[in-house]
Design a protein around this motif. Structure first.
Motif, PDB file in Angstrom:
ATOM      1  N   ARG A  82      -6.160  -7.547   8.271  1.00 49.59           N
ATOM      2  CA  ARG A  82      -6.255  -6.961   6.924  1.00 49.59           C
ATOM      3  C   ARG A  82      -5.078  -6.076   6.538  1.00 49.59           C
ATOM      4  O   ARG A  82      -4.991  -5.628   5.396  1.00 49.59           O
ATOM      5  CB  ARG A  82      -7.539  -6.148   6.807  1.00 49.59           C
ATOM      6  N   GLN A  83      -4.207  -5.805   7.479  1.00 44.50           N
ATOM      7  CA  GLN A  83      -3.085  -4.914   7.208  1.00 44.50           C
ATOM      8  C   GLN A  83      -1.856  -5.348   7.987  1.00 44.50           C
ATOM      9  O   GLN A  83      -1.963  -5.907   9.080  1.00 44.50           O
ATOM     10  CB  GLN A  83      -3.463  -3.488   7.613  1.00 44.50           C
ATOM     11  N   GLN A  84      -0.683  -5.092   7.399  1.00 42.00           N
ATOM     12  CA  GLN A  84       0.594  -5.363   8.056  1.00 42.00           C
ATOM     13  C   GLN A  84       1.474  -4.126   7.905  1.00 42.00           C
ATOM     14  O   GLN A  84       1.405  -3.441   6.882  1.00 42.00           O
ATOM     15  CB  GLN A  84       1.313  -6.544   7.407  1.00 42.00           C
ATOM     16  N   VAL A  85       2.289  -3.867   8.906  1.00 46.23           N
ATOM     17  CA  VAL A  85       3.274  -2.785   8.824  1.00 46.23           C
ATOM     18  C   VAL A  85       4.630  -3.375   9.190  1.00 46.23           C
ATOM     19  O   VAL A  85       4.771  -4.042  10.218  1.00 46.23           O
ATOM     20  CB  VAL A  85       2.918  -1.611   9.763  1.00 46.23           C
ATOM     21  N   TRP A  86       5.606  -3.133   8.331  1.00 45.59           N
ATOM     22  CA  TRP A  86       6.946  -3.704   8.487  1.00 45.59           C
ATOM     23  C   TRP A  86       7.989  -2.602   8.575  1.00 45.59           C
ATOM     24  O   TRP A  86       7.905  -1.596   7.870  1.00 45.59           O
ATOM     25  CB  TRP A  86       7.276  -4.596   7.286  1.00 45.59           C
ATOM     26  N   LEU A 143       0.823  -1.211   0.000  1.00 44.65           N
ATOM     27  CA  LEU A 143       0.000   0.000   0.000  1.00 44.65           C
ATOM     28  C   LEU A 143       0.853   1.256   0.000  1.00 44.65           C
ATOM     29  O   LEU A 143       0.567   2.210  -0.715  1.00 44.65           O
ATOM     30  CB  LEU A 143      -0.913   0.037   1.229  1.00 44.65           C
ATOM     31  N   GLU A 144       1.890   1.250   0.838  1.00 41.68           N
ATOM     32  CA  GLU A 144       2.717   2.446   0.978  1.00 41.68           C
ATOM     33  C   GLU A 144       4.110   2.045   1.452  1.00 41.68           C
ATOM     34  O   GLU A 144       4.260   1.118   2.244  1.00 41.68           O
ATOM     35  CB  GLU A 144       2.093   3.385   2.002  1.00 41.68           C
ATOM     36  N   ILE A 145       5.108   2.755   0.954  1.00 36.72           N
ATOM     37  CA  ILE A 145       6.467   2.576   1.446  1.00 36.72           C
ATOM     38  C   ILE A 145       7.100   3.948   1.574  1.00 36.72           C
ATOM     39  O   ILE A 145       6.854   4.840   0.756  1.00 36.72           O
ATOM     40  CB  ILE A 145       7.312   1.649   0.526  1.00 36.72           C
ATOM     41  N   CYS A 173      22.260   2.321   6.515  1.00 40.67           N
ATOM     42  CA  CYS A 173      22.211   3.063   5.258  1.00 40.67           C
ATOM     43  C   CYS A 173      20.812   3.600   4.978  1.00 40.67           C
ATOM     44  O   CYS A 173      20.654   4.694   4.446  1.00 40.67           O
ATOM     45  CB  CYS A 173      22.629   2.170   4.093  1.00 40.67           C
ATOM     46  N   CYS A 174      19.794   2.811   5.345  1.00 44.75           N
ATOM     47  CA  CYS A 174      18.415   3.177   5.032  1.00 44.75           C
ATOM     48  C   CYS A 174      17.477   2.539   6.050  1.00 44.75           C
ATOM     49  O   CYS A 174      17.671   1.391   6.440  1.00 44.75           O
ATOM     50  CB  CYS A 174      18.070   2.693   3.624  1.00 44.75           C
ATOM     51  N   THR A 175      16.487   3.293   6.473  1.00 38.58           N
ATOM     52  CA  THR A 175      15.411   2.724   7.278  1.00 38.58           C
ATOM     53  C   THR A 175      14.111   2.982   6.524  1.00 38.58           C
ATOM     54  O   THR A 175      13.912   4.063   5.971  1.00 38.58           O
ATOM     55  CB  THR A 175      15.381   3.289   8.711  1.00 38.58           C
ATOM     56  N   SER A 176      13.267   1.988   6.474  1.00 42.62           N
ATOM     57  CA  SER A 176      12.063   2.057   5.665  1.00 42.62           C
ATOM     58  C   SER A 176      10.881   1.440   6.399  1.00 42.62           C
ATOM     59  O   SER A 176      11.055   0.562   7.246  1.00 42.62           O
ATOM     60  CB  SER A 176      12.307   1.305   4.352  1.00 42.62           C
ATOM     61  N   ARG A 177       9.681   1.912   6.074  1.00 40.86           N
ATOM     62  CA  ARG A 177       8.452   1.335   6.617  1.00 40.86           C
ATOM     63  C   ARG A 177       7.538   0.987   5.443  1.00 40.86           C
ATOM     64  O   ARG A 177       7.285   1.813   4.578  1.00 40.86           O
ATOM     65  CB  ARG A 177       7.748   2.309   7.555  1.00 40.86           C
ATOM     66  N   LEU A 178       7.083  -0.266   5.435  1.00 40.00           N
ATOM     67  CA  LEU A 178       6.199  -0.764   4.380  1.00 40.00           C
ATOM     68  C   LEU A 178       4.858  -1.157   4.987  1.00 40.00           C
ATOM     69  O   LEU A 178       4.811  -1.875   5.981  1.00 40.00           O
ATOM     70  CB  LEU A 178       6.829  -1.992   3.704  1.00 40.00           C
ATOM     71  N   THR A 179       3.785  -0.668   4.393  1.00 36.26           N
ATOM     72  CA  THR A 179       2.438  -1.057   4.794  1.00 36.26           C
ATOM     73  C   THR A 179       1.856  -1.922   3.687  1.00 36.26           C
ATOM     74  O   THR A 179       1.915  -1.559   2.510  1.00 36.26           O
ATOM     75  CB  THR A 179       1.531   0.178   5.002  1.00 36.26           C
ATOM     76  N   THR A 180       1.324  -3.090   4.074  1.00 39.06           N
ATOM     77  CA  THR A 180       0.723  -3.997   3.103  1.00 39.06           C
ATOM     78  C   THR A 180      -0.735  -4.275   3.477  1.00 39.06           C
ATOM     79  O   THR A 180      -1.128  -4.150   4.633  1.00 39.06           O
ATOM     80  CB  THR A 180       1.472  -5.353   3.047  1.00 39.06           C
TER      81      THR A 180
END
Length: 83
Positions: free
Chosen positions: A55-59, A28-30, A71-78
């Motif tokens: 219904r949703q996951q956040v990583w 959904l979003e990164i 080097c990088c930190t990221s958040r992914l919503t699925t």
């Protein structure tokens, strides 16, 4: 760019591994914060769940260089889709 591709791949694979039966997981979003460049060598990505709902996951995904520096930190919503 490459760090975000790695982050999305790791989060998507993790989401799939947490799914059941015929469920599908779609992004959904990164977002990402690039702390430093990794111009060469091997990088390591660590993916941890922040939220695993029905219904949703956040990583949270962190990418480190060979020296172990962030080097990088990221958040992914699925979204979890049911057939």
């Amino acid at each position: 760019g490459a760090s975000v591709v790695l982050a999305e791949s790791l989060g998507s694979i993790a989401g799939y591994m947490c799914s059941e039966g015929e469920q599908k997981v779609v992004g959904l979003e990164i977002n990402a914060n690039h702390v430093r460049a990794a111009r060469s060598g091997v990088v390591k990505g660590i993916c941890k769940p922040i939220y695993l709902g029905r219904r949703q996951q956040v990583w949270n995904i962190e990418v480190f260089n060979e020296q172990g520096k962030l080097c990088c930190t990221s958040r992914l919503t699925t979204a979890v889709l049911f057939e």
